[in-house]
Write a protein that holds these residues in place. Structure first.
Motif, PDB file in Angstrom:
ATOM      1  N   PRO A  82     -29.039  13.749   3.551  1.00  0.00           N
ATOM      2  CA  PRO A  82     -29.081  15.070   2.907  1.00  0.00           C
ATOM      3  C   PRO A  82     -28.848  14.964   1.404  1.00  0.00           C
ATOM      4  N   ARG A  83     -29.447  15.894   0.666  1.00  0.00           N
ATOM      5  CA  ARG A  83     -29.279  15.886  -0.787  1.00  0.00           C
ATOM      6  C   ARG A  83     -27.815  16.019  -1.174  1.00  0.00           C
ATOM      7  N   THR A  84     -27.076  16.893  -0.468  1.00  0.00           N
ATOM      8  CA  THR A  84     -25.664  17.106  -0.817  1.00  0.00           C
ATOM      9  C   THR A  84     -24.856  15.827  -0.620  1.00  0.00           C
ATOM     10  N   LEU A  85     -25.170  15.079   0.432  1.00  0.00           N
ATOM     11  CA  LEU A  85     -24.465  13.812   0.669  1.00  0.00           C
ATOM     12  C   LEU A  85     -24.808  12.799  -0.417  1.00  0.00           C
ATOM     13  N   GLY A  86     -26.060  12.790  -0.841  1.00  0.00           N
ATOM     14  CA  GLY A  86     -26.451  11.901  -1.926  1.00  0.00           C
ATOM     15  C   GLY A  86     -25.722  12.239  -3.214  1.00  0.00           C
ATOM     16  N   ALA A  87     -25.595  13.550  -3.517  1.00  0.00           N
ATOM     17  CA  ALA A  87     -24.893  13.967  -4.723  1.00  0.00           C
ATOM     18  C   ALA A  87     -23.412  13.594  -4.645  1.00  0.00           C
ATOM     19  N   LEU A  88     -22.810  13.780  -3.455  1.00  0.00           N
ATOM     20  CA  LEU A  88     -21.404  13.420  -3.276  1.00  0.00           C
ATOM     21  C   LEU A  88     -21.205  11.918  -3.463  1.00  0.00           C
ATOM     22  N   ALA A  89     -22.090  11.120  -2.874  1.00  0.00           N
ATOM     23  CA  ALA A  89     -21.991   9.663  -3.015  1.00  0.00           C
ATOM     24  C   ALA A  89     -22.120   9.250  -4.478  1.00  0.00           C
ATOM     25  N   ALA A  90     -23.048   9.897  -5.201  1.00  0.00           N
ATOM     26  CA  ALA A  90     -23.221   9.578  -6.618  1.00  0.00           C
ATOM     27  C   ALA A  90     -21.958   9.912  -7.407  1.00  0.00           C
ATOM     28  N   ALA A  91     -21.342  11.060  -7.100  1.00  0.00           N
ATOM     29  CA  ALA A  91     -20.115  11.446  -7.797  1.00  0.00           C
ATOM     30  C   ALA A  91     -18.987  10.461  -7.513  1.00  0.00           C
ATOM     31  N   LEU A  92     -18.844  10.065  -6.239  1.00  0.00           N
ATOM     32  CA  LEU A  92     -17.796   9.106  -5.884  1.00  0.00           C
ATOM     33  C   LEU A  92     -18.033   7.751  -6.546  1.00  0.00           C
ATOM     34  N   LEU A  93     -19.300   7.356  -6.649  1.00  0.00           N
ATOM     35  CA  LEU A  93     -19.619   6.086  -7.297  1.00  0.00           C
ATOM     36  C   LEU A  93     -19.257   6.130  -8.776  1.00  0.00           C
ATOM     37  N   VAL A  94     -19.541   7.233  -9.426  1.00  0.00           N
ATOM     38  CA  VAL A  94     -19.198   7.374 -10.847  1.00  0.00           C
ATOM     39  C   VAL A  94     -17.678   7.317 -11.028  1.00  0.00           C
ATOM     40  N   ILE A  95     -16.938   8.012 -10.157  1.00  0.00           N
ATOM     41  CA  ILE A  95     -15.474   7.989 -10.241  1.00  0.00           C
ATOM     42  C   ILE A  95     -14.944   6.570 -10.060  1.00  0.00           C
ATOM     43  N   ALA A  96     -15.500   5.851  -9.082  1.00  0.00           N
ATOM     44  CA  ALA A  96     -15.060   4.472  -8.831  1.00  0.00           C
ATOM     45  C   ALA A  96     -15.353   3.582 -10.033  1.00  0.00           C
ATOM     46  N   LEU A  97     -16.523   3.751 -10.638  1.00  0.00           N
ATOM     47  CA  LEU A  97     -16.872   2.945 -11.803  1.00  0.00           C
ATOM     48  C   LEU A  97     -15.967   3.259 -12.988  1.00  0.00           C
ATOM     49  N   VAL A  98     -15.603   4.521 -13.141  1.00  0.00           N
ATOM     50  CA  VAL A  98     -14.680   4.892 -14.219  1.00  0.00           C
ATOM     51  C   VAL A  98     -13.311   4.249 -13.988  1.00  0.00           C
ATOM     52  N   ARG A  99     -12.819   4.306 -12.758  1.00  0.00           N
ATOM     53  CA  ARG A  99     -11.539   3.686 -12.436  1.00  0.00           C
ATOM     54  C   ARG A  99     -11.593   2.175 -12.686  1.00  0.00           C
ATOM     55  N   PHE A 100     -12.689   1.543 -12.281  1.00  0.00           N
ATOM     56  CA  PHE A 100     -12.857   0.104 -12.484  1.00  0.00           C
ATOM     57  C   PHE A 100     -12.861  -0.229 -13.972  1.00  0.00           C
ATOM     58  N   THR A 101     -13.603   0.548 -14.754  1.00  0.00           N
ATOM     59  CA  THR A 101     -13.697   0.303 -16.194  1.00  0.00           C
ATOM     60  C   THR A 101     -12.345   0.472 -16.870  1.00  0.00           C
ATOM     61  N   ARG A 102     -11.608   1.499 -16.475  1.00  0.00           N
ATOM     62  CA  ARG A 102     -10.286   1.723 -17.068  1.00  0.00           C
ATOM     63  C   ARG A 102      -9.338   0.579 -16.724  1.00  0.00           C
ATOM     64  N   ALA A 103      -9.374   0.109 -15.481  1.00  0.00           N
ATOM     65  CA  ALA A 103      -8.509  -1.003 -15.078  1.00  0.00           C
ATOM     66  C   ALA A 103      -8.864  -2.269 -15.851  1.00  0.00           C
ATOM     67  N   ALA A 104     -10.173  -2.530 -16.018  1.00  0.00           N
ATOM     68  CA  ALA A 104     -10.599  -3.707 -16.772  1.00  0.00           C
ATOM     69  C   ALA A 104     -10.169  -3.600 -18.231  1.00  0.00           C
ATOM     70  N   TRP A 105     -10.268  -2.393 -18.798  1.00  0.00           N
ATOM     71  CA  TRP A 105      -9.847  -2.188 -20.190  1.00  0.00           C
ATOM     72  C   TRP A 105      -8.345  -2.398 -20.333  1.00  0.00           C
ATOM     73  N   ARG A 106      -7.553  -1.895 -19.376  1.00  0.00           N
ATOM     74  CA  ARG A 106      -6.102  -2.083 -19.449  1.00  0.00           C
ATOM     75  C   ARG A 106      -5.739  -3.568 -19.373  1.00  0.00           C
ATOM     76  N   ARG A 107      -6.444  -4.308 -18.515  1.00  0.00           N
ATOM     77  CA  ARG A 107      -6.162  -5.737 -18.408  1.00  0.00           C
ATOM     78  C   ARG A 107      -6.476  -6.444 -19.723  1.00  0.00           C
ATOM     79  N   GLN A 108      -7.602  -6.125 -20.333  1.00  0.00           N
ATOM     80  CA  GLN A 108      -7.937  -6.734 -21.610  1.00  0.00           C
ATOM     81  C   GLN A 108      -6.916  -6.371 -22.681  1.00  0.00           C
TER      82      GLN A 108
END
Length: 300
Positions: A82-108
Motif C-alpha cells: 500500500p502507498r501508506t505503508l510505503g510512505a511510512l517505511a520511507a519516513a522510518l528509513l529517513v529517521i534511522a539515517l538521521v540517527r545513524f548520521t548523528r551517532a557517526a558525527w558524535r563519534r568523530q
C-alpha cells in the motif's frame, strides 16, 4: 517481496534478543565478533527492508507511474505494498539515517577531542598525566596511546599496574574501537539493538581482561588489579568519551569472571542464532531478487 521483506523487518528484533544470550556460550573474543556481525546484519536487514517497502509503496503513486509509464494493474500484482505503508517505511528509513548520521558525527567529534592528548610527550605508547585522579584509558587509532594518571600509578602495585597496561594494550592491538563503533552505529540505526551494543561493550572489556590475565599468567592478579583500581576511583567510571577505559563497564561482573575458570566457546549452543543468520541472509537475497523483478515491471 510478499513475505520476505516483512521477515527482514522481524529479523532485527529476533537477532537483538538472541545476541546477548550468545555471551553465555562464547569466549569474549568470539562473543565480540559474533555480536558485531549480528548488529551489522540486523541493521542491514532493517535498512534494506525499509528501502524495499518504500520503493514498492511509493512506486504506486501517480507521479511515479506517470514517469515510468508502467501498467498499474501489473504493478499492483507484482508488489501489493500500500502507498501508506510505503510512505511510512520511507519516513522510518529517513529517521534511522538521521540517527545513524548523528551517532557517526558524535563519534568523530569525540575522536577529534582526544587529539590534544595524542600530542603530549609519551614514553613509547604511554602518556602519564600528572593528576591525583586515578584513571587509565586507551586512545584508539593508527597511532594508539595509553593514558594513565599518576594517581592511578600510585594506587596500584607494580604487578597490578602491568596488568592494567596489558588490558589497555589489548584494546589497541585488537582495534576494539572498531567493534564498539560498529555496534554503536548499528544501535543508532535500529534502537532494538541497544542490548546488543551494551553486551558487546562488556565483552570488549572482558576480552581485554582475558588478554591481560593471560599475559600476567594469573587470573587472580588480574582480578585483584581491576578490583583495586575500582576501589581507588570510589566507583566512578573513568575515561573520556571516545576512549576505551579500564573501569568503564560492569567492574563487579568482570572481577567475578576473572575469579572463575578461563572461558571457552561452545558454538554448538549458538545454533539458534546461526539458523537465524542463515534465514536472514536468504531473505535478503530473495528480497533483492524480487525487487529486481519489480523494477522491471515498474519501468518496462
Amino acid at each position: 517481496m510478499y513475505v520476505t521483506v516483512y521477515l527482514l523487518l522481524l529479523a532485527p528484533g529476533l537477532l537483538a534478543a538472541l545476541g546477548p544470550a550468545l555471551t553465555r556460550h562464547l569466549a569474549p573474543a568470539a562473543a565480540v565478533r559474533a555480536l558485531t556481525a549480528l548488529a551489522i546484519l540486523a541493521s542491514a536487514s532493517t535498512a534494506w527492508g525499509l528501502a524495499v517497502l518504500a520503493i514498492g509503496g511509493l512506486a504506486r503513486t501517480g507521479e511515479v507511474q506517470a514517469y515510468a509509464k508502467s501498467d498499474p494493474a501489473a504493478l499492483a500484482a507484482a508488489d501489493p505494498v500500500p502507498r501508506t505503508l510505503g510512505a511510512l517505511a520511507a519516513a522510518l528509513l529517513v529517521i534511522a539515517l538521521v540517527r545513524f548520521t548523528r551517532a557517526a558525527w558524535r563519534r568523530q567529534r569525540d575522536v577529534r577531542a582526544l587529539t590534544p592528548l595524542r600530542d603530549l610527550p609519551a614514553a613509547g605508547d604511554l602518556i602519564v598525566l600528572d593528576t591525583e585522579n586515578p584513571d587509565a584509558y586507551a586512545l584508539p587509532g593508527r597511532a594508539g596511546r595509553i593514558v594513565v594518571t599518576s594517581g592511578m600509578l600510585r594506587a596500584l602495585p607494580h604487578d597490578e599496574c602491568q596488568v592494567m597496561l596489558a588490558h589497555e594494550r589489548a584494546h589497541l592491538r585488537h582495534r576494539h574501537d572498531l567493534y564498539a563503533a560498529a555496534t554503536v552505529l548499528a544501535a543508532a540505526f535500529n534502537p532494538l539493538l541497544g542490548r546488543v551494543r551494551e553486551s558487546a561493550a562488556l565483552q570488549i572489556e572482558r576480552w581485554a581482561d582475558e588478554d591481560a590475565a593471560a599475559q600476567a599468567g594469573s587470573r587472580h592478579l588480574a582480578a585483584r588489579s581491576l578490583a583495586r583500581a575500582a576501589l581507588a576511583t570510589t566507583g566512578r567510571a573513568g575515561g573520556l568519551r571516545g576512549s576505551l577505559a579500564y573501569l568503564r563497564h560492569q567492574v563487579t561482573a568482570r572481577v567475578a569472571a576473572l575469579q572463575a575458570a578461563s572461558p571457552a566457546s561452545c558454538w554448538s549452543a549458538a545454533w539458534p542464532a546461526l539458523v537465524l543468520v542463515l534465514l536472514t541472509t536468504l531473505a535478503l537475497a530473495d528480497t533483492t531478487g524480487a525487487l529486481g523483478r519489480f523494477l522491471e515491471v515498474l519501468h518496462p
